[in-house]
Design an enzyme around this catalytic site. Structure first.
Site, PDB file in Angstrom:
ATOM      1  N   SER A 142      44.457  49.688  41.554  1.00 34.73           N
ATOM      2  CA  SER A 142      45.850  49.244  41.395  1.00 34.73           C
ATOM      3  C   SER A 142      46.527  49.903  40.193  1.00 34.73           C
ATOM      4  O   SER A 142      47.596  50.525  40.335  1.00 34.73           O
ATOM      5  CB  SER A 142      45.896  47.719  41.261  1.00 34.73           C
TER       6      SER A 142
ATOM      7  N   LYS B 298      34.946  48.194  21.823  1.00 36.01           N
ATOM      8  CA  LYS B 298      34.265  47.111  21.105  1.00 36.01           C
ATOM      9  C   LYS B 298      33.587  47.613  19.840  1.00 36.01           C
ATOM     10  O   LYS B 298      32.995  46.832  19.102  1.00 36.01           O
ATOM     11  CB  LYS B 298      33.289  46.413  22.043  1.00 36.01           C
TER      12      LYS B 298
ATOM     13  N   ASN C 237      44.748  46.919  33.804  1.00 32.03           N
ATOM     14  CA  ASN C 237      44.485  45.947  34.885  1.00 32.03           C
ATOM     15  C   ASN C 237      43.080  45.396  34.753  1.00 32.03           C
ATOM     16  O   ASN C 237      42.319  45.329  35.708  1.00 32.03           O
ATOM     17  CB  ASN C 237      44.719  46.546  36.276  1.00 32.03           C
ATOM     18  N   PHE C 238      42.760  44.988  33.530  1.00 37.15           N
ATOM     19  CA  PHE C 238      41.486  44.301  33.314  1.00 37.15           C
ATOM     20  C   PHE C 238      41.561  42.896  33.890  1.00 37.15           C
ATOM     21  O   PHE C 238      42.647  42.377  34.177  1.00 37.15           O
ATOM     22  CB  PHE C 238      41.186  44.190  31.812  1.00 37.15           C
TER      23      PHE C 238
ATOM     24  N   LYS D  60      39.288  37.019  39.205  1.00 39.54           N
ATOM     25  CA  LYS D  60      39.235  38.461  39.430  1.00 39.54           C
ATOM     26  C   LYS D  60      39.655  38.710  40.875  1.00 39.54           C
ATOM     27  O   LYS D  60      39.299  37.934  41.760  1.00 39.54           O
ATOM     28  CB  LYS D  60      37.816  38.984  39.219  1.00 39.54           C
ATOM     29  N   VAL D  61      40.390  39.758  41.085  1.00 40.97           N
ATOM     30  CA  VAL D  61      40.939  39.976  42.426  1.00 40.97           C
ATOM     31  C   VAL D  61      40.824  41.435  42.855  1.00 40.97           C
ATOM     32  O   VAL D  61      41.096  42.340  42.064  1.00 40.97           O
ATOM     33  CB  VAL D  61      42.423  39.528  42.461  1.00 40.97           C
ATOM     34  N   TYR D  62      40.409  41.635  44.092  1.00 43.25           N
ATOM     35  CA  TYR D  62      40.420  42.958  44.717  1.00 43.25           C
ATOM     36  C   TYR D  62      41.394  42.950  45.902  1.00 43.25           C
ATOM     37  O   TYR D  62      41.856  41.892  46.345  1.00 43.25           O
ATOM     38  CB  TYR D  62      39.015  43.331  45.210  1.00 43.25           C
ATOM     39  N   GLU D  63      41.635  44.144  46.414  1.00 39.35           N
ATOM     40  CA  GLU D  63      42.614  44.375  47.485  1.00 39.35           C
ATOM     41  C   GLU D  63      42.681  43.269  48.546  1.00 39.35           C
ATOM     42  O   GLU D  63      43.721  42.661  48.765  1.00 39.35           O
ATOM     43  CB  GLU D  63      42.276  45.715  48.155  1.00 39.35           C
TER      44      GLU D  63
ATOM     45  N   GLY E  84      61.112  43.282  63.179  1.00 39.71           N
ATOM     46  CA  GLY E  84      62.568  43.287  63.043  1.00 39.71           C
ATOM     47  C   GLY E  84      63.240  42.709  64.279  1.00 39.71           C
ATOM     48  O   GLY E  84      62.590  42.141  65.160  1.00 39.71           O
ATOM     49  N   GLY E  85      64.531  42.865  64.356  1.00 38.69           N
ATOM     50  CA  GLY E  85      65.298  42.291  65.465  1.00 38.69           C
ATOM     51  C   GLY E  85      65.237  43.137  66.724  1.00 38.69           C
ATOM     52  O   GLY E  85      65.785  42.748  67.759  1.00 38.69           O
ATOM     53  N   GLN E  86      64.606  44.317  66.669  1.00 40.80           N
ATOM     54  CA  GLN E  86      64.528  45.202  67.837  1.00 40.80           C
ATOM     55  C   GLN E  86      63.098  45.155  68.360  1.00 40.80           C
ATOM     56  O   GLN E  86      62.193  45.664  67.710  1.00 40.80           O
ATOM     57  CB  GLN E  86      64.869  46.648  67.427  1.00 40.80           C
TER      58      GLN E  86
HETATM   59  N1  COA Z   1      35.324  49.927  25.776  1.00 39.47           N
HETATM   60  C1  COA Z   1      34.689  48.724  25.692  1.00 39.47           C
HETATM   61  N2  COA Z   1      34.775  47.798  26.653  1.00 39.47           N
HETATM   62  C2  COA Z   1      35.508  48.080  27.736  1.00 39.47           C
HETATM   63  C3  COA Z   1      36.186  49.306  27.892  1.00 39.47           C
HETATM   64  C4  COA Z   1      36.072  50.240  26.840  1.00 39.47           C
HETATM   65  N3  COA Z   1      36.678  51.439  26.897  1.00 39.47           N
HETATM   66  N4  COA Z   1      36.816  49.288  29.070  1.00 39.47           N
HETATM   67  C5  COA Z   1      36.545  48.105  29.648  1.00 39.47           C
HETATM   68  N5  COA Z   1      35.760  47.376  28.850  1.00 39.47           N
HETATM   69  C6  COA Z   1      35.240  46.030  29.078  1.00 39.47           C
HETATM   70  C7  COA Z   1      36.303  44.992  29.068  1.00 39.47           C
HETATM   71  O1  COA Z   1      36.685  44.693  27.770  1.00 39.47           O
HETATM   72  C8  COA Z   1      35.600  43.838  29.773  1.00 39.47           C
HETATM   73  O2  COA Z   1      34.772  43.174  28.858  1.00 39.47           O
HETATM   74  P1  COA Z   1      34.730  41.580  28.629  1.00 39.47           P
HETATM   75  O3  COA Z   1      34.649  40.961  29.984  1.00 39.47           O
HETATM   76  O4  COA Z   1      33.492  41.398  27.803  1.00 39.47           O
HETATM   77  O5  COA Z   1      35.943  41.170  27.908  1.00 39.47           O
HETATM   78  C9  COA Z   1      34.665  44.547  30.739  1.00 39.47           C
HETATM   79  O6  COA Z   1      34.703  45.933  30.368  1.00 39.47           O
HETATM   80  C10 COA Z   1      34.954  44.439  32.214  1.00 39.47           C
HETATM   81  O7  COA Z   1      36.316  44.416  32.528  1.00 39.47           O
HETATM   82  P2  COA Z   1      36.792  43.710  33.867  1.00 39.47           P
HETATM   83  O8  COA Z   1      38.212  43.979  34.051  1.00 39.47           O
HETATM   84  O9  COA Z   1      36.366  42.281  33.848  1.00 39.47           O
HETATM   85  O10 COA Z   1      35.960  44.525  34.978  1.00 39.47           O
HETATM   86  P3  COA Z   1      35.205  43.995  36.269  1.00 39.47           P
HETATM   87  O11 COA Z   1      34.590  45.202  36.878  1.00 39.47           O
HETATM   88  O12 COA Z   1      34.292  42.858  36.027  1.00 39.47           O
HETATM   89  O13 COA Z   1      36.389  43.447  37.237  1.00 39.47           O
HETATM   90  C11 COA Z   1      38.395  43.660  38.509  1.00 39.47           C
HETATM   91  C12 COA Z   1      37.147  44.349  37.984  1.00 39.47           C
HETATM   92  C13 COA Z   1      39.239  44.697  39.204  1.00 39.47           C
HETATM   93  C14 COA Z   1      38.010  42.561  39.527  1.00 39.47           C
HETATM   94  C15 COA Z   1      39.170  43.025  37.341  1.00 39.47           C
HETATM   95  O14 COA Z   1      39.398  44.002  36.365  1.00 39.47           O
HETATM   96  C16 COA Z   1      40.491  42.405  37.746  1.00 39.47           C
HETATM   97  O15 COA Z   1      40.546  41.323  38.335  1.00 39.47           O
HETATM   98  N6  COA Z   1      41.608  43.077  37.413  1.00 39.47           N
HETATM   99  C17 COA Z   1      42.930  42.600  37.647  1.00 39.47           C
HETATM  100  C18 COA Z   1      43.330  42.696  39.083  1.00 39.47           C
HETATM  101  C19 COA Z   1      43.215  44.084  39.635  1.00 39.47           C
HETATM  102  O16 COA Z   1      43.784  45.031  39.164  1.00 39.47           O
HETATM  103  N7  COA Z   1      42.485  44.163  40.748  1.00 39.47           N
HETATM  104  C20 COA Z   1      42.458  45.320  41.562  1.00 39.47           C
HETATM  105  C21 COA Z   1      41.579  46.378  41.133  1.00 39.47           C
HETATM  106  S1  COA Z   1      41.805  47.715  42.237  1.00 39.47           S
END
Ligand code: COA
Length: 415
Positions: free
Chosen positions: A18, A75, A96-97, A136-139, A247-249
């Site tokens: 995203s 970190k 989009n974390f 957390k959300v995916y597509e 649509g309407g067609q």
């Molecule tokens: N240095 C250090 N840490 C980093 C980093 C970096 N450069 N980049 C990422 N991280 C860490 C984050 O701080 C996070 O750590 P924390 O949980 O300890 O705070 C960790 O990596 C994981 O991030 P997160 O976003 O939780 O990744 P995930 O793989 O578990 O989840 C998603 C993925 C997509 C589900 C989630 O990011 C989300 O819901 N995003 C919002 C909705 C979205 O965009 N979804 C569609 C994705 S296509």
């Protein structure tokens, strides 16, 4: 020729699909997009759905063109200092974390404003404030929660997700508009602001016509839905409508010559009212032009199944391309069902840059979708995606770090 967003610097903290869709668009319009990744692994999509061992996947390369990549450990205190220097230098941060991750890194909105009051912070989350804000959300979750799945598919079958990535790429598009709007606002407010897009909201926005139908239900059946003609009563929510036109067609997907063997030998056919006479002549039913059951659009609504069956008997005698050519001579709206293979090979899409061939140092040549938005004074040249950390030294040098300091950061695994 200068690019529309020349001089705009984006701190790109996005991953998966995203967010990267959004920052890729901004990069195509000329912004300097600096993608921050973790050393060693990078954006998880670099390794997902790999077709060639140890080479960045097409999933990654097709979403990260025209960007620079820098590895930083957010970190690590020294890595964090690098990021703070980037916050001071950039115009926009996009992320989009999962909810709360940016705050946990120490980049709260208050802290970012302290560092750079002009910064625009743009975020995608799965849900807006409310019961699901921490999820957390995916597509496909977004497609289901945003109203798309409940209205896609056939009435008596399970809800369907669509191949169009309306949750990810759709929300990325929404966010890109929010960012350029905030950049414009900043030209007279002088201040940055937060831009947030929830994937549920983005999908619902794209399903607007289905919320329209939800309200129309209170005033009677949805007559353009085939279930009306089939005499099936409506429930209390917008139903799935198969391939009925939204649509309407009225429209449907109809078989064309070769459908028995070719899964894409189909055509979308729209019975647009102003060309009804031409449709009747084309399919060999001139009598329908004056027949009281067919002449008027309202009279046709309960008979759509029979009408489309008759039209299909005609389309089945033509290939989808023959039908398209014949129908367009009379401005009858229709569209062939094109496979990805046909789209990849379509010369006109190559000519406009909508389908582009890109060369990658490790993968070689591959096809991608270029920028679908064409600006006459700011054409988008598609450049390959960066290798992991390819621009770390370059960006750090621009921030004022010396060669020795960069070596020290690397030794401490901060970058
Ligand atoms: N240095 C250090 N840490 C980093 C980093 C970096 N450069 N980049 C990422 N991280 C860490 C984050 O701080 C996070 O750590 P924390 O949980 O300890 O705070 C960790 O990596 C994981 O991030 P997160 O976003 O939780 O990744 P995930 O793989 O578990 O989840 C998603 C993925 C997509 C589900 C989630 O990011 C989300 O819901 N995003 C919002 C909705 C979205 O965009 N979804 C569609 C994705 S296509």
């Amino acid at each position: 020729m200068s690019k529309a967003l020349d001089g705009v610097r984006i701190l790109d903290f996005t991953h998966v699909q995203s967010g990267p869709t959004c920052t890729q668009l901004l990069a195509w319009f000329g912004a300097d997009v600096i993608k921050v990744e973790r050393a060693g692994e990078g954006d998880i999509t670099r390794g997902q759905l790999r077709d060639i061992p140890d080479v960045d996947s097409l999933y990654f390369t097709m979403l990260n063109h025209n960007k620079r990549s820098i590895t930083v450990d957010a970190k690590n205190p020294k890595g964090k200092a690098v990021l703070e220097a980037l916050v001071k230098k950039c115009d926009v941060m996009v992320e989009n974390f999962a909810p709360g991750a940016l705050d946990r890194m120490g980049f709260t909105w208050e802290r970012i404003q302290e560092l750079n009051p002009k910064m625009i912070v743009a975020s995608i989350k799965g849900f807006g404030p409310g019961p699901y804000q921490d999820c957390k959300v995916y597509e496909n979750v977004a497609q289901c929660a945003g109203g798309s799945a409940s209205t896609t598919g056939f009435r008596d079958e399970v809800p369907l997700v669509t191949g169009a990535q309306i949750g990810d790429s759709g929300t990325g598009l929404h966010l890109a508009l929010g960012i350029v709007t905030a950049l414009y606002h900043r030209t007279h407010s002088g201040r940055g602001q937060r831009v947030t897009c929830a994937m549920q909201d983005g999908v619902l926005n794209l399903c607007r016509v289905k919320l329209r139908d939800q309200q129309r239900l209170a005033h009677g059946p949805l007559k353009e839905y085939s279930q009306y003609g089939e005499g099936i009563p409506f429930g209390d929510a917008t139903p799935r409508a198969g391939n009925d036109s939204g649509g309407g067609q009225p429209g449907r997907i109809l078989k064309c010559k070769g459908w028995e063997k070719d899964p894409n030998a189909y055509l979308y056919f729209i019975t647009q009212a102003p060309v009804w006479g031409a449709i009747c002549d084309m399919i060999g039913e001139p009598g329908w032009k004056t027949h009281p059951d067919y002449a008027k659009a309202e009279a046709r609504l309960p008979r759509l199944n029979a009408i489309f069956e008759r039209i299909e008997r005609w389309t089945m005698t033509k290939t989808k391309f023959e039908a398209m050519d014949l129908l367009n001579q009379h401005d009858i709206p229709c569209g062939p069902i094109l496979s990805m293979k046909e789209l990849a090979e379509e010369p006109s899409l190559r000519a406009t840059g909508t389908v582009v061939e890109v060369d990658h140092p490790k993968r070689g040549k591959y096809l991608s979708v270029g920028c679908p938005i064409k600006l006459s004074d700011s054409p988008a040249d598609v450049k390959r995606s960066p290798l992991l950390g390819e621009h770390t030294d370059e960006v750090l040098t621009e921030l004022g770090y010396t060669r020795e300091q960069i070596q020290a950061l690397r030794a401490e695994r901060a970058v």
